[in-house]
Design a protein around this motif. Structure first.
Motif: not given
Length: 123
Positions: A16-42
């Motif tokens: 199957d497929s799934l779509r994750l989203s991430c919204a940033a707020s607060g001190r957000t301005f230019s020149s920032y990279a964004m990434a996804w990490f994951r952590q499985g059990a253990g």
């Protein structure tokens, strides 16, 4: 401070497929990279995918290359991870992260983190 909020996790079947989203707020301005990490059990938290500020540069872990796609909308301060052909080994908590500067794949290079969203892939 930057606040990050992930959404879109859930329980799906292998293939199957799934779509994750991430919204940033607060001190957000230019020149920032964004990434996804994951952590499985253990397991250690691992890099999944990242995208440069401009959106023209992306980088993927070998384990997801060809199946996942990261994109961003700077006008909305959001980053999205489209996950296709999901496998049981993709089961993990997925975290959105931000760093000011060039894209990096080490978790220690990231300044802000979301709370995570659970993705469970059943066989």
């Amino acid at each position: 401070q930057v606040q990050l909020e992930e959404s879109g996790g859930g329980l799906v079947q292998a293939g199957d497929s799934l779509r994750l989203s991430c919204a940033a707020s607060g001190r957000t301005f230019s020149s920032y990279a964004m990434a996804w990490f994951r952590q499985g059990a253990g397991k250690e938290r691992e890099f999944v995918a990242g995208i440069t500020w401009s959106g023209t540069g992306t980088y993927y872990a070998d384990s997801v290359k060809g199946r996942f796609a990261i994109s961003r909308d700077n006008a909305k301060n959001t980053v999205t991870l489209q996950m296709n052909s999901l496998k049981t080994e993709d089961t993990a908590v997925y975290y959105c992260a931000v760093r000011y500067g060039p894209l990096r794949s080490r978790r220690y290079d990231y300044d802000y983190w979301g709370q995570g969203t659970q993705v469970t892939v059943s066989s």
